[in-house]
Design a protein around this motif. Structure first.
Motif, mmCIF file in Angstrom:
data_model
loop_
_atom_site.group_PDB
_atom_site.id
_atom_site.type_symbol
_atom_site.label_atom_id
_atom_site.label_comp_id
_atom_site.label_asym_id
_atom_site.label_seq_id
_atom_site.Cartn_x
_atom_site.Cartn_y
_atom_site.Cartn_z
ATOM 1 N N SER A 159 7.720 -1.725 5.873
ATOM 2 C CA SER A 159 7.235 -0.343 5.792
ATOM 3 C C SER A 159 8.397 0.614 5.582
ATOM 4 C CB SER A 159 6.512 0.040 7.091
ATOM 5 O OG SER A 159 5.496 -0.885 7.389
ATOM 6 N N ASP A 211 -3.310 3.808 -1.202
ATOM 7 C CA ASP A 211 -4.130 3.865 0.016
ATOM 8 C C ASP A 211 -3.901 5.224 0.671
ATOM 9 O OD1 ASP A 211 -5.346 3.619 2.498
ATOM 10 O OD2 ASP A 211 -4.688 1.563 2.812
ATOM 11 N N TYR A 213 5.175 3.603 2.366
ATOM 12 C CA TYR A 213 4.831 2.231 1.999
ATOM 13 C C TYR A 213 4.449 1.426 3.241
ATOM 14 C CZ TYR A 213 8.330 3.837 -1.437
ATOM 15 O OH TYR A 213 9.077 4.584 -2.319
ATOM 16 N N GLU A 214 3.455 0.568 3.085
ATOM 17 C CA GLU A 214 3.142 -0.441 4.095
ATOM 18 C C GLU A 214 2.737 -1.713 3.356
ATOM 19 O OE1 GLU A 214 0.290 0.964 6.950
ATOM 20 O OE2 GLU A 214 1.805 2.146 8.014
ATOM 21 N N ASP A 235 -3.133 7.785 11.043
ATOM 22 C CA ASP A 235 -2.392 6.527 10.951
ATOM 23 C C ASP A 235 -3.047 5.407 11.758
ATOM 24 O OD1 ASP A 235 -0.060 5.365 9.713
ATOM 25 O OD2 ASP A 235 0.772 5.139 11.713
ATOM 26 N N ARG A 256 1.792 6.791 8.163
ATOM 27 C CA ARG A 256 3.014 6.383 8.853
ATOM 28 C C ARG A 256 3.213 7.243 10.090
ATOM 29 N NH1 ARG A 256 4.762 2.428 9.264
ATOM 30 N NH2 ARG A 256 6.967 2.710 9.100
ATOM 31 N N SER A 310 -5.191 6.509 3.185
ATOM 32 C CA SER A 310 -5.303 6.548 4.649
ATOM 33 C C SER A 310 -3.968 6.320 5.335
ATOM 34 C CB SER A 310 -6.307 5.497 5.133
ATOM 35 O OG SER A 310 -5.797 4.177 4.946
ATOM 36 N N ILE A 311 -2.975 5.834 4.597
ATOM 37 C CA ILE A 311 -1.667 5.570 5.196
ATOM 38 C C ILE A 311 -0.953 6.884 5.452
ATOM 39 C CG2 ILE A 311 0.626 4.615 4.775
ATOM 40 C CD1 ILE A 311 -0.684 2.366 3.257
ATOM 41 N N ASN A 348 1.210 5.639 -0.356
ATOM 42 C CA ASN A 348 0.630 6.978 -0.298
ATOM 43 C C ASN A 348 1.789 7.958 -0.426
ATOM 44 O OD1 ASN A 348 -1.251 9.010 -0.097
ATOM 45 N ND2 ASN A 348 -1.731 8.685 2.058
ATOM 46 N N SER A 384 1.599 -4.255 9.102
ATOM 47 C CA SER A 384 2.552 -4.185 8.010
ATOM 48 C C SER A 384 3.836 -4.923 8.356
ATOM 49 C CB SER A 384 2.877 -2.721 7.695
ATOM 50 O OG SER A 384 3.862 -2.627 6.698
ATOM 51 N N ARG A 414 0.851 -1.182 0.000
ATOM 52 C CA ARG A 414 0.000 0.000 0.000
ATOM 53 C C ARG A 414 0.894 1.242 0.000
ATOM 54 N NH1 ARG A 414 -4.704 -1.636 4.438
ATOM 55 N NH2 ARG A 414 -5.174 -3.695 3.558
#
Length: 449
Positions: free
Chosen positions: A308, A278, A293-294, A196, A283, A280-281, A170, A305, A168
């Motif tokens: 990440s 995504d 990244y996750e 997060d 971090r 909503s990510i 963002n 995750s 995922r």
């Protein structure tokens, strides 16, 4: 009359909460995973480094946020210096890069596999002492480095043996663009920390945290959540997201970088189902500035995750005046292992040996050790049993250790250069010459990389 000495009190052999001992079988699995990570990182041209477990506290404080500061193992050493144990490998890398910049040059690509410590609440797949397998590229803001980071993550999960997983992605620039448009930039840290937690806590709890702790209005919180909850394929989702950040230069650049990432990854053969935008990510760590990244396993989304990371363009600014933008990710070894165990992916074998040489006569020790050396030279892992115990006990030992082959010879056989080779899985036994043993064992043995 001498005084009778009382035995000292026995110390209970226990580990601290959140810390663990590793028996041989799980340790062998861990080593195989770390070796896979090394091979993947090296295949992309990343080089190894190491840094100390202890750093001056000022190096680590304030880099991961208030919550991370609370989790530091921090103390004064014997020289009354304020020190702390590293909580990740990225902050020490920023310090390392600033200290050795002239020797390294840029861009510089590194990997680092090491232990880190966080005094957080232990739970499944999460411990206070754990291993991270990091890789990073510093000295460039090019989106190519962000794209390659995703490709490394994909190759790593594939090489480990996973087929169903999703990376995922963002971009903090998009999130910041939204906050700019809402007039909430000054509360970005608190807002993004709340966002997060969306997957873990749910919408209502996140809205409550945003309004109560970040100080945004209910309407602003609702706008942020509507943005974060956008769904669809990458192209349509990014088109919709662009409307939320229209007119903000940073937000629009973030959208463009994500579009390029999706396009290049598709052309490079990354399956569409393994890459998802995504929004909503966020971090939780404060130092991320761009792509984030996750990675979630398809069969175990609840474990969190397992790999990440993200882009951090300002992390080294406290250590050097030269800009050192970077991007990278970290494989959480312990969380991944917990997932693999739950999925039944882990075959725990308590010995690395392929062959046990059975000791039938102490007179033959020279022949046993010469044979062991020859077999090792052929690429086999060989154990010579230490004691001259009954044959049955030695074979039971091999079976318990899941050693697949036993080589057996008494005085007469060894003098003739003949050996009994026993397959301990099938029970089949054959007599072979010394020169034939290695080839026969290799033909029936899968040698680990």
């Amino acid at each position: 009359m001498s005084e009778k000495i009382k035995p000292s009190k026995k110390i209970k052999p226990q580990t601290l909460k959140g810390f663990r001992d590793f028996l041989p079988a799980p340790m062998l699995v861990r080593e195989r995973l770390m070796q896979t990570a090394r091979e993947v990182y090296r295949s992309f041209g990343f080089t190894p480094i190491d840094t100390p477990a202890l750093e001056y506290s000022e190096i680590l404080l304030g880099k991961g946020g208030d919550e991370t500061d609370k989790q530091l193992f921090r103390f004064q050493d014997q020289g009354d210096r304020d020190v702390a144990m590293r909580f990740d490998l990225t902050i020490p890398f920023a310090r390392y890069a600033a200290a050795h910049l002239q020797e390294l040059g840029t861009p510089f690509r590194r990997y680092h596999i090491g232990t880190v410590w966080r005094a957080e609440k232990p739970q499944k797949g999460r411990y206070r002492e754990f291993v991270q397998c990091d890789f990073d590229t510093i000295g460039t803001k090019a989106n190519a480095a962000d794209i390659e980071t995703l490709m490394v993550i994909h190759e790593l999960l594939t090489r480990i043996g996973f087929d169903r997983f999703t990376i995922r992605v963002n971009n903090r620039m998009v999130l910041n663009g939204l906050l700019n448009r809402l007039g909430a930039t000054d509360r970005a840290v608190a807002i993004l920390r709340a966002l997060d937690k969306l997957l873990k806590l749910g919408r209502d709890a996140v809205v409550a945290e945003m309004t109560q702790q970040a100080g945004v209005s209910a309407a602003q919180a609702d706008e942020i959540l509507r943005f974060a909850e956008l769904k669809g394929d990458a192209d349509s989702l990014l088109t919709e997201a662009e409307r939320f950040v229209a007119g903000d230069a940073a937000g629009e650049e973030g959208i463009a970088r994500l579009r390029e990432l999706v396009s290049v990854c598709a052309a490079a053969g990354i399956p569409a189902e393994r890459l998802a935008i995504d929004l909503s990510i966020a971090r939780g760590l404060d130092y991320y500035t761009g792509t984030i990244y996750e990675t979630f396993l398809g069969d175990l989304p609840g474990i969190g995750s397992v790999c990440s990371g993200g882009r951090y363009d300002n992390l080294a600014e406290l250590f050097t005046s030269q800009p050192l933008p970077g991007v990278g990710a970290s494989l959480g070894l312990d969380r991944l292992l917990a997932a693999m165990e739950e999925l039944g992916f882990v075959d725990q074998i308590p010995s690395p040996a392929h062959v046990l040489i059975v000791v039938m006569s102490e007179r033959l020790l020279t022949q046993y050790f010469r044979l062991a050396r020859d077999l090792r030279a052929a690429g086999l892992a060989v154990e010579v049993f230490a004691d001259n115990k009954p044959l049955g006990k030695q074979l039971q030992y091999a079976d318990r250790k899941r050693i697949p082959w036993a080589v057996i010879a008494g005085d007469e056989e060894a003098d003739r250069g003949r050996w009994q080779l026993k397959n301990l899985s099938s029970g089949e036994q054959r007599e072979l010459a010394t020169s034939e043993l290695a080839g026969e064992i290799l033909a029936g043995t899968r040698i680990a990389d």
